[in-house]
Write a protein that holds these residues in place. Sequence first.
Motif, short mmCIF file in Angstrom:
data_model
loop_
_atom_site.label_atom_id
_atom_site.label_comp_id
_atom_site.label_asym_id
_atom_site.label_seq_id
_atom_site.Cartn_x
_atom_site.Cartn_y
_atom_site.Cartn_z
N GLY A 318 0.78 -1.23 0.00
CA GLY A 318 0.00 0.00 0.00
C GLY A 318 0.81 1.28 0.00
N ILE A 319 2.11 1.18 -0.33
CA ILE A 319 2.99 2.34 -0.35
C ILE A 319 3.31 2.71 -1.80
CG2 ILE A 319 5.21 3.29 0.32
CD1 ILE A 319 3.36 2.82 2.67
N SER A 320 3.09 3.97 -2.15
CA SER A 320 3.35 4.44 -3.50
C SER A 320 4.73 5.09 -3.56
CB SER A 320 2.27 5.45 -3.94
OG SER A 320 2.55 5.95 -5.22
N LEU A 321 5.60 4.53 -4.38
CA LEU A 321 6.94 5.09 -4.60
C LEU A 321 7.08 5.48 -6.06
CD1 LEU A 321 9.25 2.61 -2.60
CD2 LEU A 321 8.41 4.86 -1.89
N PRO A 322 7.94 6.44 -6.37
CA PRO A 322 8.12 6.86 -7.76
C PRO A 322 8.90 5.83 -8.57
CG PRO A 322 9.65 8.03 -6.35
CD PRO A 322 8.74 7.25 -5.43
N HIS A 323 8.69 5.85 -9.88
CA HIS A 323 9.45 4.97 -10.76
C HIS A 323 10.71 5.71 -11.19
CE1 HIS A 323 9.26 2.00 -14.43
NE2 HIS A 323 10.34 1.84 -13.67
N SER A 324 11.58 5.97 -10.21
CA SER A 324 12.79 6.73 -10.47
C SER A 324 13.78 6.48 -9.33
CB SER A 324 12.47 8.23 -10.56
OG SER A 324 13.64 9.01 -10.48
N SER A 325 14.98 6.02 -9.68
CA SER A 325 15.96 5.74 -8.64
C SER A 325 16.44 7.03 -7.96
CB SER A 325 17.16 4.99 -9.23
OG SER A 325 17.83 5.76 -10.20
N SER A 326 16.53 8.13 -8.71
CA SER A 326 16.96 9.39 -8.09
C SER A 326 15.88 9.94 -7.17
CB SER A 326 17.33 10.42 -9.15
OG SER A 326 16.24 10.70 -10.00
N ALA A 327 14.61 9.81 -7.57
CA ALA A 327 13.51 10.28 -6.72
C ALA A 327 13.41 9.45 -5.44
CB ALA A 327 12.19 10.25 -7.48
N ASP A 328 13.81 8.18 -5.51
CA ASP A 328 13.78 7.33 -4.32
C ASP A 328 14.72 7.83 -3.24
OD1 ASP A 328 11.83 5.53 -5.13
OD2 ASP A 328 13.25 4.19 -6.12
N ARG A 329 15.71 8.63 -3.63
CA ARG A 329 16.67 9.15 -2.65
C ARG A 329 16.04 10.14 -1.69
NH1 ARG A 329 21.25 11.68 -6.06
NH2 ARG A 329 22.02 12.26 -4.00
N SER A 330 14.83 10.61 -1.99
CA SER A 330 14.16 11.56 -1.10
C SER A 330 12.91 10.97 -0.45
CB SER A 330 13.77 12.82 -1.88
OG SER A 330 12.87 12.51 -2.93
N GLN A 331 12.68 9.67 -0.63
CA GLN A 331 11.52 9.03 -0.02
C GLN A 331 11.79 8.66 1.44
OE1 GLN A 331 8.55 8.77 -1.93
NE2 GLN A 331 9.88 10.09 -3.15
N GLY A 332 10.74 8.59 2.24
CA GLY A 332 10.91 8.21 3.65
C GLY A 332 11.81 9.18 4.39
#
Length: 389
Positions: A318-332
């Motif tokens: 149920g967690i929405s994450l972006p389809h981008s490795s660079s954008a993942d660096r700012s998640q959580g």
Amino acid sequence: MVHGSVKVTAYALAAVMAFSGMSITADAAAATTVLPSGGVDLTIAKGNTLENITTDVSGTALEIQSILMPEQVEEEEQPSEEETFRNLVIAQVNDYVNVRSIPSEEGEIVGKLYDDSVGTFLAEENGWYQITSGSVTGYVKAEYCVTGEAAVELAKQVGTRIATVTTTTLKVRTEPSLEASVLGLVPIDDDLVVLEETENWVKVDIEEGIGWVSTAYVTLHSEFVQAESKEEEERRLAKEEEERRKAREAAAAKAAQSQTSSGSSTTTYSVGSGSEMGVAVAEYALQFVGNPYVYGGTSLTEGADCSGFVMSVYANFGISLPHSSSADRSQGYAVDGLENAQPGDLICYSGHVALYIGNGQIVHASTAKTGIIVSNADYKKVLAVRRIF
């Protein structure tokens, strides 16, 4: 009577005539031209130009301001990145230097600037530098930091040089030439760690190996660690304590389960201890080891790329994450180093992202050649560790 200095803008005659509600009258007898100017009467004698006029009809001095057409105006030269480094303040301490509300040790501590972390210089006062860094603005003792010329070379050492992709699909080549073979593909907005720079090419680190990209398709910048505010530190410590509590509970539950259950697990890879949800994410992700890698894909069974794999695994929870490795660096939120990673954490690399499973290992959609595999987490430089739960 008009008092003081009046600025008169010199436009071409046709431009003046174009203004609505304004007119030009010629007095043939006096051989003069009268230009209306916001209530200021300005008379130009025959044969004179605007630049020749220094006073109005009352004798008041006039300041003539010539206007250059757009093609005559040179663009203001932007400072080079190296020049901006002179305005940095870089901490050089064993651990951190306090950022205070006023330039005094009596000031309230509003944040911390850790060793090699960077702020922007605002002012100097009585042996203190006023800086802004991240969400923190305050004062640090100058003796614990460097700025100006001393910061230029140090900034190159403590910063991470990043190339951000600006084209839809960037081809990374084996050599700095458009004729060289393609090593791998990188999507738009992904960040790549720069290893070397030439005039037209940069050497970068991608999952398939070390390659080259044209500077025409990336933007270059340096990233630095910034200060942590008092509130940010409090939130981080509270979350870390909560995660440790959950980890202890999960470990106790696993120990109790192992004592009461019989048989052995069929899981090839062991998942380390951590939060209950993080462990569940890691265990779920491991089901798909051996499935294919597909550039741009998001299917855990038919094929996914690195960020598509992480995104689809977390979508199951149920967690929405972006389809981008660079954008993942700012998640959580940030985790301080790989040594503090827990199962389910995102491990971010140059142009790549993986899921930590514990015991120093990750599961990730690696390359088209390998598919989804388990690797050592330190197989290359880690840019960030992010915790979602």
